[in-house]
Design a protein around this motif. Structure first.
Motif, PDB file in Angstrom:
ATOM      1  N   VAL A 179       0.558  -1.665  -0.416  1.00 32.65           N
ATOM      2  CA  VAL A 179       0.015   0.027  -0.217  1.00 32.65           C
ATOM      3  C   VAL A 179       1.034   1.330  -0.086  1.00 32.65           C
ATOM      4  O   VAL A 179       1.969   1.373   0.840  1.00 32.65           O
ATOM      5  N   TRP A 180       0.898   1.950  -1.235  1.00 31.87           N
ATOM      6  CA  TRP A 180       1.590   2.944  -1.120  1.00 31.87           C
ATOM      7  C   TRP A 180       1.338   4.053  -0.103  1.00 31.87           C
ATOM      8  O   TRP A 180      -0.139   4.461   0.709  1.00 31.87           O
ATOM      9  N   THR A 181       2.273   4.538   0.792  1.00 37.30           N
ATOM     10  CA  THR A 181       2.069   5.858   2.232  1.00 37.30           C
ATOM     11  C   THR A 181       1.733   7.385   1.300  1.00 37.30           C
ATOM     12  O   THR A 181       1.891   7.689   0.212  1.00 37.30           O
ATOM     13  N   LYS A 182       1.308   8.333   2.287  1.00 41.84           N
ATOM     14  CA  LYS A 182       0.819   9.585   1.167  1.00 41.84           C
ATOM     15  C   LYS A 182       2.139   9.966   1.557  1.00 41.84           C
ATOM     16  O   LYS A 182       1.891  10.937   0.546  1.00 41.84           O
ATOM     17  N   ASP A 183       3.078  10.345   2.428  1.00 40.66           N
ATOM     18  CA  ASP A 183       4.859  10.781   1.250  1.00 40.66           C
ATOM     19  C   ASP A 183       4.491  10.039  -0.071  1.00 40.66           C
ATOM     20  O   ASP A 183       4.795  11.273  -0.572  1.00 40.66           O
ATOM     21  N   GLU A 184       4.812   8.869   0.110  1.00 40.07           N
ATOM     22  CA  GLU A 184       4.673   8.233  -1.321  1.00 40.07           C
ATOM     23  C   GLU A 184       3.536   9.312  -2.737  1.00 40.07           C
ATOM     24  O   GLU A 184       4.431   9.921  -3.594  1.00 40.07           O
ATOM     25  N   LEU A 185       2.934   8.813  -1.949  1.00 40.96           N
ATOM     26  CA  LEU A 185       2.150  10.058  -3.581  1.00 40.96           C
ATOM     27  C   LEU A 185       1.833  11.509  -2.884  1.00 40.96           C
ATOM     28  O   LEU A 185       2.522  12.125  -4.689  1.00 40.96           O
ATOM     29  N   GLU A 186       2.085  11.703  -2.662  1.00 43.14           N
ATOM     30  CA  GLU A 186       3.114  13.201  -2.380  1.00 43.14           C
ATOM     31  C   GLU A 186       3.748  13.677  -3.600  1.00 43.14           C
ATOM     32  O   GLU A 186       3.626  14.215  -4.025  1.00 43.14           O
ATOM     33  N   GLU A 187       4.988  13.230  -3.518  1.00 43.78           N
ATOM     34  CA  GLU A 187       6.074  12.617  -3.863  1.00 43.78           C
ATOM     35  C   GLU A 187       5.655  12.957  -5.694  1.00 43.78           C
ATOM     36  O   GLU A 187       5.812  13.109  -6.682  1.00 43.78           O
ATOM     37  N   LEU A 188       5.294  11.654  -6.018  1.00 44.58           N
ATOM     38  CA  LEU A 188       4.829  11.970  -7.746  1.00 44.58           C
ATOM     39  C   LEU A 188       3.515  12.748  -7.752  1.00 44.58           C
ATOM     40  O   LEU A 188       3.810  13.034  -8.681  1.00 44.58           O
ATOM     41  N   GLY A 189       2.555  13.003  -6.742  1.00 43.37           N
ATOM     42  CA  GLY A 189       1.899  14.573  -7.301  1.00 43.37           C
ATOM     43  C   GLY A 189       3.058  15.258  -8.012  1.00 43.37           C
ATOM     44  O   GLY A 189       2.285  15.901  -8.768  1.00 43.37           O
ATOM     45  N   LYS A 190       3.729  16.039  -6.790  1.00 44.30           N
ATOM     46  CA  LYS A 190       5.141  16.632  -7.093  1.00 44.30           C
ATOM     47  C   LYS A 190       5.519  16.813  -8.704  1.00 44.30           C
ATOM     48  O   LYS A 190       5.363  17.104  -9.604  1.00 44.30           O
ATOM     49  N   LEU A 191       6.189  15.409  -8.685  1.00 45.34           N
ATOM     50  CA  LEU A 191       6.655  14.549  -9.856  1.00 45.34           C
ATOM     51  C   LEU A 191       5.180  15.288 -11.055  1.00 45.34           C
ATOM     52  O   LEU A 191       6.094  15.684 -12.551  1.00 45.34           O
ATOM     53  N   VAL A 192       4.774  14.432 -10.794  1.00 41.76           N
ATOM     54  CA  VAL A 192       3.262  14.242 -12.191  1.00 41.76           C
ATOM     55  C   VAL A 192       2.688  16.027 -12.118  1.00 41.76           C
ATOM     56  O   VAL A 192       2.743  15.829 -13.902  1.00 41.76           O
ATOM     57  N   MET A 193       2.884  16.953 -11.392  1.00 40.62           N
ATOM     58  CA  MET A 193       2.845  17.739 -12.183  1.00 40.62           C
ATOM     59  C   MET A 193       3.787  19.104 -12.995  1.00 40.62           C
ATOM     60  O   MET A 193       3.178  19.626 -13.931  1.00 40.62           O
ATOM     61  N   LYS A 194       4.941  18.597 -12.411  1.00 39.47           N
ATOM     62  CA  LYS A 194       6.035  19.449 -12.933  1.00 39.47           C
ATOM     63  C   LYS A 194       5.956  18.775 -14.152  1.00 39.47           C
ATOM     64  O   LYS A 194       6.652  19.399 -15.566  1.00 39.47           O
ATOM     65  N   TYR A 195       6.156  17.436 -14.282  1.00 37.99           N
ATOM     66  CA  TYR A 195       6.188  16.737 -16.096  1.00 37.99           C
ATOM     67  C   TYR A 195       5.447  16.437 -17.319  1.00 37.99           C
ATOM     68  O   TYR A 195       5.393  16.509 -17.922  1.00 37.99           O
ATOM     69  N   ARG A 196       3.896  17.000 -16.893  1.00 39.27           N
ATOM     70  CA  ARG A 196       2.275  16.890 -17.274  1.00 39.27           C
ATOM     71  C   ARG A 196       2.261  15.820 -17.169  1.00 39.27           C
ATOM     72  O   ARG A 196       2.081  15.171 -18.475  1.00 39.27           O
ATOM     73  N   ILE A 197       2.141  15.083 -16.182  1.00 37.70           N
ATOM     74  CA  ILE A 197       2.254  13.631 -16.813  1.00 37.70           C
ATOM     75  C   ILE A 197       0.989  12.816 -16.309  1.00 37.70           C
ATOM     76  O   ILE A 197       0.502  13.236 -14.994  1.00 37.70           O
ATOM     77  N   LEU A 198      -0.282  12.349 -17.048  1.00 39.99           N
ATOM     78  CA  LEU A 198      -1.235  11.690 -16.505  1.00 39.99           C
ATOM     79  C   LEU A 198      -0.711  10.124 -15.276  1.00 39.99           C
ATOM     80  O   LEU A 198      -0.335   9.631 -16.200  1.00 39.99           O
ATOM     81  N   VAL A 199      -1.541  10.941 -14.563  1.00 36.83           N
ATOM     82  CA  VAL A 199      -1.761   9.387 -13.437  1.00 36.83           C
ATOM     83  C   VAL A 199      -3.319   8.347 -13.711  1.00 36.83           C
ATOM     84  O   VAL A 199      -4.268   9.447 -13.416  1.00 36.83           O
ATOM     85  N   ILE A 200      -3.209   7.345 -13.832  1.00 35.87           N
ATOM     86  CA  ILE A 200      -3.720   6.450 -14.131  1.00 35.87           C
ATOM     87  C   ILE A 200      -4.207   5.506 -12.086  1.00 35.87           C
ATOM     88  O   ILE A 200      -2.911   5.106 -12.626  1.00 35.87           O
ATOM     89  N   SER A 201      -5.154   6.163 -11.296  1.00 35.01           N
ATOM     90  CA  SER A 201      -4.879   5.461 -10.648  1.00 35.01           C
ATOM     91  C   SER A 201      -6.008   4.542 -10.055  1.00 35.01           C
ATOM     92  O   SER A 201      -7.057   4.800  -9.882  1.00 35.01           O
ATOM     93  N   ASP A 202      -4.977   3.159  -9.580  1.00 30.12           N
ATOM     94  CA  ASP A 202      -6.628   1.837  -9.613  1.00 30.12           C
ATOM     95  C   ASP A 202      -6.479   1.189  -8.555  1.00 30.12           C
ATOM     96  O   ASP A 202      -5.358   1.126  -7.704  1.00 30.12           O
TER      97      ASP A 202
END
Ligand code: PMP
Ligand code: GLU
Length: 385
Positions: A179-202
């Motif tokens: 299970v991903w932690t909140k911190d891991e998800l938040e870090e990914l959030g910053k990354l995808v906003m920076k590089y403009r990538i779509l996340v498909i979250s299953d």
């Protein structure tokens, strides 16, 4: 007999290995073998009576026609309500769609956003269909691996190129049950906003959590993330409704609208009876899933204790209902599963199915007596060497 050339898209894919093994098991069972089936990730509980009644009433009341392509308005409302109350995500009916299972939702989503040659980052071990759906959409799956099967934003950043369009994440995960932690998800959030990538979250296993693990919806990790996310879910697991085939998603309206246009040519609406049942499931109680989680927790402990006693390395399962364990260097994982099925009548799924040879997935979706016997046989296999 003429033989027609098949499309490059279908030639590029392999059949779903989960269903391939399932077909083999069914064949063995038909021939009279008692097989301990720890292959398919399907709850062994019955759908609740209130949901079954809703389906029956739908038939009796002649709700047997096509519905709106995106889904019946009352089901879309129920999906919006679910996202709000369970995930803190405010979607309007324009931003949600239902389809034939989360699997078809994933196909619609990836087919809608992927241009030929676009890259989709898939994290290994991955659920069997992500790379194949990407290939069907003309995209290129870019597989990212780490040693401990957890994913820092840094590990993912290295895989980003100018062609990266999307990344698929899955928490709780199939097959690792991480299970991903909140911190891991938040870090990914910053990354995808920076590089403009779509996340498909299953998030299909969101309710199956153990040892105090918490599920966080990726899109809820920051206010702007909803614009970067398609949140995928379904009733198959939470409500033991795999055969009803209802999945749903929330995402930006312009993407959801095109997913609906695609669906209008693929399947029109989905089954009207299943939709009535899904409305009842989403708005009814959570007794069944709570009961399943309590039982799965016992089975999870049983499997982990046995693997520990055997000295087998496994990933600590925090969610879902799988245990992912290592068979190498003693065995080749394909060979391990083949022999286990042939000689010991226990069906597991080799890590190759999930892009991770050397490991094996066990789905503890059988009753405890059968699970104990299956674990005994797995032990014999290890001892035999
Ligand atoms: N995502 C994951 C991670 C799964 O394990 C499954 C398996 N059923 C699905 C999506 C698809 O589920 P369904 O199509 O039954 O909704
Ligand atoms: N998700 C389940 C599994 O991983 C069902 C099979 C499938 O959908 O491929 O076993």
């Amino acid at each position: 007999m003429p033989k027609f050339a098949l499309s490059g898209a279908v030639r590029s894919i392999e059949p779903s290995p989960t269903f391939e093994i399932e077909a083999k098991v069914k064949e063995m069972q038909k021939n009279g073998a008692k097989v301990f089936n720890l292959n398919l990730g399907e709850p062994d509980f019955f759908t609740s009576d209130n949901v079954k009644s809703a389906a029956l009433i739908a038939i009796v009341e002649n709700k047997t026609r096509y519905t709106q392509v995106k889904g019946m308005p009352k089901l879309l409302e129920a999906v919006c309500e679910k996202f709000k109350s369970d995930n803190g995500l405010v979607y309007t009916p324009k931003e949600v769609i239902v389809s034939n299972g989360a699997k078809q939702i994933l196909y619609l989503a990836i087919r809608t956003v992927c241009e030929v040659g676009d890259e989709v980052i898939v994290l290994a071990p991955y659920w069997v269909s992500y790379p194949e759906i990407t290939k069907l959409a003309g995209g290129k799956p870019v597989i990212v691996k780490t040693d401990d099967f957890r994913f820092s934003a840094e590990a993912i950043r290295k895989a980003i190129t100018r062609k990266t369009k999307a990344i698929v994440i899955n928490s709780p995960n199939n097959p690792t049950s991480i299970v991903w932690t909140k911190d891991e998800l938040e870090e990914l959030g910053k990354l995808v906003m920076k590089y403009r990538i779509l996340v498909i979250s299953d998030e299909i296993y969101e309710r199956f959590l153990f040892d105090g693990a918490k599920h966080f919806s990726f899109a809820a990790m920051a206010p702007k993330l909803k614009n970067y996310t398609i949140t995928v879910n379904g009733v198959s697991k939470t409500y033991a409704m795999t055969g009803f085939r209802v999945g749903y998603a929330g995402g930006p309206a312009y993407i959801i609208e095109k997913m609906a246009d695609l669906q209008s040519h693929v399947s029109s609406s989905i089954c009207s009876i299943s939709q009535e049942a899904a409305v009842e499931a989403l708005s009814g109680g959570k007794e069944l899933v709570n009961k399943m989680v309590r039982e799965f927790d016992e089975r999870r402990k049983l499997v982990c204790d046995d693997l520990r006693n055997l000295g087998v390395e496994f990933i600590k399962p925090e969610g879902a209902y799988y245990v992912f364990f290592k068979v190498e260097p003693h065995f080749d994982s394909m060979h391990f599963c083949e022999i286990l099925l042939q000689d010991f009548k226990v069906a597991l799924n080799p890590g190759e199915s999930f892009g991770t040879p050397g490991w094996v997935r066990l789905s503890y979706t059988v009753n405890r007596d059968d699970l104990k016997e299956a674990m005994y046989r797995i032990g014999m296999m290890f001892r035999r060497g």
